[in-house]
Design a protein around this motif. Structure first.
Motif, PDB file in Angstrom:
ATOM      1  N   LEU A  54     -14.277 -14.139  -9.900  1.00  0.00           N
ATOM      2  CA  LEU A  54     -13.378 -14.046 -11.150  1.00  0.00           C
ATOM      3  C   LEU A  54     -14.001 -14.840 -12.392  1.00  0.00           C
ATOM      4  CD1 LEU A  54     -11.001 -12.601 -12.385  1.00  0.00           C
ATOM      5  CD2 LEU A  54      -9.415 -14.421 -11.365  1.00  0.00           C
ATOM      6  N   ILE A  55     -14.212 -15.958 -11.898  1.00  0.00           N
ATOM      7  CA  ILE A  55     -14.810 -16.867 -13.153  1.00  0.00           C
ATOM      8  C   ILE A  55     -16.160 -16.271 -13.547  1.00  0.00           C
ATOM      9  CG2 ILE A  55     -15.855 -19.063 -13.604  1.00  0.00           C
ATOM     10  CD1 ILE A  55     -13.799 -20.263 -11.333  1.00  0.00           C
ATOM     11  N   ALA A  56     -17.182 -15.884 -12.752  1.00  0.00           N
ATOM     12  CA  ALA A  56     -18.376 -15.448 -12.781  1.00  0.00           C
ATOM     13  C   ALA A  56     -18.406 -14.171 -13.870  1.00  0.00           C
ATOM     14  CB  ALA A  56     -19.194 -15.199 -11.691  1.00  0.00           C
ATOM     15  N   ALA A  57     -17.287 -13.375 -13.363  1.00  0.00           N
ATOM     16  CA  ALA A  57     -16.804 -12.143 -14.241  1.00  0.00           C
ATOM     17  C   ALA A  57     -16.340 -12.349 -15.551  1.00  0.00           C
ATOM     18  CB  ALA A  57     -16.118 -11.059 -13.392  1.00  0.00           C
ATOM     19  N   THR A  58     -15.296 -13.228 -15.720  1.00  0.00           N
ATOM     20  CA  THR A  58     -15.070 -13.551 -16.932  1.00  0.00           C
ATOM     21  C   THR A  58     -15.803 -14.074 -17.716  1.00  0.00           C
ATOM     22  OG1 THR A  58     -12.801 -14.070 -15.861  1.00  0.00           O
ATOM     23  CG2 THR A  58     -13.088 -14.916 -18.004  1.00  0.00           C
ATOM     24  N   ALA A 406     -18.188  -6.361 -15.740  1.00  0.00           N
ATOM     25  CA  ALA A 406     -17.486  -7.156 -15.577  1.00  0.00           C
ATOM     26  C   ALA A 406     -15.923  -7.186 -15.661  1.00  0.00           C
ATOM     27  CB  ALA A 406     -18.046  -8.196 -16.665  1.00  0.00           C
ATOM     28  N   LEU A 407     -15.509  -6.304 -16.503  1.00  0.00           N
ATOM     29  CA  LEU A 407     -14.243  -5.857 -16.486  1.00  0.00           C
ATOM     30  C   LEU A 407     -13.781  -5.122 -15.165  1.00  0.00           C
ATOM     31  CD1 LEU A 407     -13.835  -4.285 -19.958  1.00  0.00           C
ATOM     32  CD2 LEU A 407     -12.426  -6.384 -18.955  1.00  0.00           C
ATOM     33  N   SER A 408     -14.606  -4.225 -14.744  1.00  0.00           N
ATOM     34  CA  SER A 408     -14.423  -3.395 -13.446  1.00  0.00           C
ATOM     35  C   SER A 408     -14.205  -4.566 -12.060  1.00  0.00           C
ATOM     36  CB  SER A 408     -15.636  -2.776 -13.008  1.00  0.00           C
ATOM     37  OG  SER A 408     -15.739  -1.578 -13.819  1.00  0.00           O
ATOM     38  N   ILE A 410     -13.353  -7.718 -12.497  1.00  0.00           N
ATOM     39  CA  ILE A 410     -11.872  -8.472 -12.538  1.00  0.00           C
ATOM     40  C   ILE A 410     -10.854  -7.414 -12.015  1.00  0.00           C
ATOM     41  CG2 ILE A 410     -10.328  -9.161 -14.369  1.00  0.00           C
ATOM     42  CD1 ILE A 410     -12.766  -9.850 -16.159  1.00  0.00           C
ATOM     43  N   LEU A 411     -10.921  -6.162 -12.377  1.00  0.00           N
ATOM     44  CA  LEU A 411      -9.847  -5.183 -11.992  1.00  0.00           C
ATOM     45  C   LEU A 411      -9.831  -5.225 -10.320  1.00  0.00           C
ATOM     46  CD1 LEU A 411     -10.194  -2.295 -14.542  1.00  0.00           C
ATOM     47  CD2 LEU A 411      -7.986  -4.124 -14.231  1.00  0.00           C
ATOM     48  N   LEU A 412     -10.964  -5.214  -9.807  1.00  0.00           N
ATOM     49  CA  LEU A 412     -11.034  -5.115  -8.602  1.00  0.00           C
ATOM     50  C   LEU A 412     -10.395  -6.326  -7.610  1.00  0.00           C
ATOM     51  CD1 LEU A 412     -14.744  -3.767  -7.906  1.00  0.00           C
ATOM     52  CD2 LEU A 412     -12.700  -2.357  -7.220  1.00  0.00           C
ATOM     53  N   ILE A 413     -10.913  -7.517  -8.178  1.00  0.00           N
ATOM     54  CA  ILE A 413     -10.237  -8.579  -7.651  1.00  0.00           C
ATOM     55  C   ILE A 413      -8.708  -8.947  -7.834  1.00  0.00           C
ATOM     56  CG2 ILE A 413     -10.119 -11.343  -7.925  1.00  0.00           C
ATOM     57  CD1 ILE A 413     -13.138 -11.018  -9.133  1.00  0.00           C
TER      58      ILE A 413
END
Length: 485
Positions: A54-58, A406-408, A410-413
């Motif tokens: 989540l941190i890496a994606a954000t 990256a948004l995808s 975040i949504l998956l998590i």
């Protein structure tokens, strides 16, 4: 063991089945014995690693937008009105040194187009972070200095993008902080791969169940259709995961290529098979030797050179142009006596321009040439992969695709954790997955799999070490539970 009751995987991968077991699958099929292991790994790895992902994606989402933000924030330094004729590069360098005499010149980047400024990069400047340079921006038509900013990396990142880049890479914690991003990259492909297997197995079982219902002339129920609650979340989680799985695999693979430990192993492996990235030879031999730069001298010779016998930056640039090196380029001065100038193309957008030449400072002759077309295959793939990962290979399209990915993620998590919560009872998280799944795996499958995991874990230590720790804790917890029972 039985898999009729378990917790649904809450992970960043494509999704998994958490409703019913594979009752219709053959008892001894490979998938029927491997599924509990995959399910357990997907769930627990997702729960534990998802915060890092989540941190890496954000932070990756922020980085994807940093290129366009940089053009706006630093527009004054980066762009100038187009003029008629650009001044000699030596005059531009002299203007930069007059305004900023501190440090020494580490590289010069001539204006890449009609409206771009030239950059004179200074190293050893007090107050500039180690590994960074001070970039002095010069109008190529008037030699007026437009400003000076700290720069980092071969892509010429300025303060805004540098801050976001370091936040994404190590959370501004230095070398130790890089472990978080390597941990995330090491596990992303495992979680995504497990989710894919579970999702497609679920779809296959549902199609089989629907066919049997039709054969019995009964109402066919499509269990993959969202019906609210956890099943709807599962459909969203898995459906999106399937669409972006290839992108997740790509981010994982390319992120590992320049990580601390896995990246070093990849570099060693490439060197062992003769696939290292070639570099132009900057050392001078024969008649060119002994005419390089004098240590500590800067801008002392004619035409902006380093020594009285130095042909200077303009002649060096002309020699590189004669060898076909078009803009944008970077000129690195000689590192000392017996060394040559190196001129390298620095265009990372498609088509890549990565040719390089070495130029003797005394004669202006090209002494060595390296063409990107002659790079080994793995060196090319590494270059393309890194540039695609950082959003420069295809420009704005590349950056938009990375932002969507990256948004995808975040949504998956978020959906993964929501499934975990929805599987709980009375607001509590659901029961643990049953242990002992590995005992059901045939020896001819278990042994090769264990060897494969050991090899992968060796080359990806932040996958292997946490996995070994998880197994140790899981076995210990199982024994404690058995004694209590």
């Amino acid at each position: 063991m039985s898999t009729d009751e378990h917790v649904a995987p809450a992970a960043a991968g494509p999704g998994a089945d958490g409703d019913v077991a594979d009752r219709d699958a053959p008892a001894r099929s490979a998938w029927s014995v491997l599924r509990p292991l995959v399910l357990r790994l997907h769930f627990y790895a997702g729960v534990l690693v998802a915060p890092f992902l989540l941190i890496a994606a954000t932070t990756g989402l922020l980085y994807a937008g940093s290129y366009q933000a940089e053009k706006i924030v630093y527009g004054h330094e980066l762009r100038v009105p187009a003029g008629d004729t650009k001044l000699p590069l030596s005059r531009q360098i002299a203007a930069a040194r007059e305004a900023h005499p501190e440090g020494t010149i580490s590289a010069v980047r001539p204006s890449p187009d009609d409206t771009g400024t030239a950059r004179v990069l200074l190293s050893g400047v007090k107050g500039v972070a180690e590994g960074h340079t001070r970039a002095v921006f010069v109008d190529p038509y008037t030699a007026k200095v437009r400003g000076a900013l700290e720069q980092y990396g071969s892509t010429g990142a300025l303060p805004l993008r540098t801050w976001i880049d370091e936040f994404h890479r190590d959370l501004h914690l230095g070398q130790s902080g890089r472990l978080y991003s390597e941990l995330a990259a090491s596990w992303l492909w495992v979680i995504a791969g497990g989710g894919l297997l579970l999702w497609f197995a679920r779809r296959r079982r549902n199609r089989r169940a629907t066919a049997e219902s039709l054969a019995l002339n009964s109402t066919a129920l499509n269990s993959t259709a969202p019906t609210g609650g956890r099943r709807r979340t599962l459909a969203l989680h898995g459906g999106l995961g399937v669409w972006v799985a290839a992108g997740l695999f790509f981010l994982s693979a390319t992120g590992l290529t320049w990580s601390t430990y896995a990246g070093a192993n990849v570099t060693d492996l490439r060197a062992a098979v003769g696939q290292s990235t070639p570099a132009v030879a900057s050392g001078l031999t024969g008649e060119h030797a002994g005419h390089g730069a004098m240590p500590g001298m800067d801008m002392g010779g004619p035409d902006g050179g380093h020594h009285a016998t130095d042909v200077g930056y303009d002649a060096v640039l002309r020699a590189a142009r004669a060898k076909g090196l078009g803009d944008p380029v970077e000129i690195v001065p000689p590192s000392g006596p017996g060394a040559a100038y190196t001129v390298s193309q620095i265009q990372r957008s498609w088509p890549e321009k990565q040719d390089a030449v070495a130029v003797a400072p005394a004669t202006g002759e090209v002494t060595d040439t390296v063409r990107f077309a002659d790079y080994p295959l793995l060196a090319k793939l590494s270059r393309w992969g890194i540039d695609l990962h950082t959003g420069v290979l295809f420009g704005i399209v590349n950056q938009l695709a990375l932002a969507a990915l990256a948004l995808s993620l975040i949504l998956l998590i978020v959906w993964g954790y929501r499934m975990w919560w929805q599987r709980g009872r009375a607001g509590a998280f659901g029961r643990p997955l049953p242990r002992g799944a590995w005992r059901q795996v045939p020896v001819y499958v278990l042994v090769p799999s264990a060897v494969g995991v050991a090899v992968v874990g060796y080359y990806l230590p932040l996958l292997g070490i946490p996995l070994a720790a998880f197994l140790a804790v899981d076995i210990a917890a199982g024994r404690v539970a058995a004694r209590r029972a």
